[in-house]
Design a protein around this motif. Sequence first.
Motif: not given
Lengths: 713, 81
Positions: A92, A126, A264, A268, B54
């Motif tokens: 991750t 992902f 990705k 988000r 990240n």
Amino acid sequence: MKEIVIAFAGNPNVGKTALINAISGAKLKIGNWPGVTVEKREAEFEFEGRRFRLVDLPGIYSLTPYTIEERIAQEFLLEERPDVVVNVIDVTNIERNLYLTTQLAELEIPMVIALNMWDEFKSKGFHLDVEMLSQILQVPCVPTAAVRGKGIDRLLKEVIRAYENHILPAKMRFNRVIEEKIERLEEMLKEREIPYPLRWSAIKILEKDEFFLEKVKKFISGMEEEIERMRREIEDYFGEDIETVIAEQRYGYINGLVREVLKKPVERKIEITDLIDKVFLNRLLGMPIFFFLIYMMFKVTFDGSAPLIDWIDGFINGFVGKWLSIGLYGMGAPHWLVSLLIDGVLSGVGLVLSFVPLMFFLYLFMSILEESGYMARAAFLMDKIMHLVGLHGKSFIPMVIGFGCNVPAVLATRVLESEKDRRLTALLIPFMSCGARLPIYALFTGLFFKKHQAEIVFSLYFMGVVVSLIVGMILQKTVFKGESRPFIMELPPYRIPTVKMLWNSIWLRTRSFIKKAGTVIAVTMVILWFFMNIPYGSPPEKTVLGRVARTVSPVFYPLGFGKNWKAIAALIPGTVAKEIVVGALGQLYGLEEEVKTEKADTSFTQDLKQQVLNLKNALIKSLKGIFGGFKTGIFEVEEEKNSALARIKSEFTPLSAFSYMVFCLLWMPCAATLGAIYSEFGAGTLMLSILLTTTVPYSVSAVIYNLGKVMGF
Amino acid sequence: MRPLTAYSAGSRVKVCSIKGGRGVKSRLESLGLVPGAVVEVVKPAPGPVIVKLNSSRIVLGVGEAMKVYCESAPEALDEAV
């Protein structure tokens, strides 16, 4: 049969230890705060007719030499040359993790990558091209989920394959300006027959890795000027110092690589960790939440364990003691032997053992704090306060571990970068009230502060922290002058600890407590019994221990308990292990009891049935105590039945009892802690620690007792 | 170019340069804080600063955060990686 040595390397908190546990079935400790693996941990096992030794390297971010962990890892990989390196990656957070991978690849050891936390990674949306990643790195990559035991078989197969075929990872290329220098240096090093991988050595020398330079000093003598010229050329070309240039180049390579293999998620999502942190690290709420959590931890520990403690006490003294003495007399054992076994060993060890439930709960909470990731947050919150003593928040982690046990706490100071910070922290740790001191508080608060037990115990823990801060401030102004090292720390994501994880961790600690009760404490009890009974048959104050304690007791007059020579006598064996104080008090005050010749008025099976019934009730009460809201539970110390306790009560006042608890809190840590301080820091620090843990408790107790007297307590 | 301590919560910044000794630099670099890295300020100064890079969260003491010089990073840069 040749043993295959597999080193597990990776960042902290990537689940290395869990992976080793899953592979070997061994019970190793796993944690979730930065750097829980400080000792070298190994596991051995056999698989398909081969013997494997798994070495758990400390969690590291790179192979630079700035922390002890990094040095340990570098030293092991260079000098012991394991057969295979398993690089465990938290997938991750793949970019950061691959930084170490690029360094490991240069060691020229067959490597396998475990892409751990794979299920979490997938569920976040992902996508990773594992095939492509393996090809580019020339390292077999295996998705794993260590906690769920997924991917373990394949990982092991790939390890064997890498070992048999001696598959070496690809090494990344730097900018040609750097590559030129590396190649030239490699040739020079080849002539000197340097015993380490050439490319690795060339890069490390260019980077000015102090630790490595020291190692290869004699191989590169005479080359220093040439090397310095190379460094300057690179620095002039890039306009930055060489170390930054190389780090930047590594990340550049990684970014390119990750772009090829990682997709990705488009959207988000807000991460749960960020949401929790908004509350837990809030400027206003953070501290109150922290103190509330710690308070609840002690409260539940006490309320949940009290009924079970009562049960064990009754079981050992009422049941085991009774039937053992009946059995012993039945076999015609002499009176002194029965006294030694029952009054000496059983009552002392029994009293200590009765606090196992307390330990269990305390360790449960300590583990939850560690494994969940909250511990690192506590360090962040405490940064401001720790600055008062010239330390930073990271030092707080070993100190909190000290609440569980001082020994691992001293070892945990290794997460700190500077030697000064480590030594100062280690000197303050003994003031952190460890689990073994809890039985002492439990005994005295049960007798004198029944209504405010949790509060009094909490105040003792708090006092330990305050005293350590004051001592720290003084030390910082005198012995440990100078700047403290950088405060840079990763906050691991919050993770719900699995039951298995918690159990492993609790059992490891509780087992060592029980083992100690069965060995060190039992032996101390026997020795103590002799000192208390020689010359045999004389009154307690005329015995060896009585004489010694009575001679030194005037020293303790200002502390309020100088007149109780028994209390002072109990402190002497207490230096072996703090919980012995309780056992010793039990023995000393129990002495005057007439030795009862127990009669079997009830049958063995009747008694046993009653004990089982009592256990059931105790468990129910314990559950009620845990979930029963804020009412503080009470240790039901049955004084009329236990005359030793009644006698303790008559010889102390609440104030002198408090003074005694404070003294026990701050007094010299157990022999094991002193041993750990000695082995980590040497004799000088040990002497300083002993000096501190004798003068400080004396002064603090004296102040408390006399202030209290003035105030009319 | 301003130090990390100068940015407010939620700002996205690009690391330009890191001043300071080798120890600090090396620590930050091994955590991914190299020139060019884009981070989000989670918790600003005063007090220790938390940045997100990240999916990792990194705490920097005030002294360390002062040594990291950054510039504002436009949103678009984020998806470049």
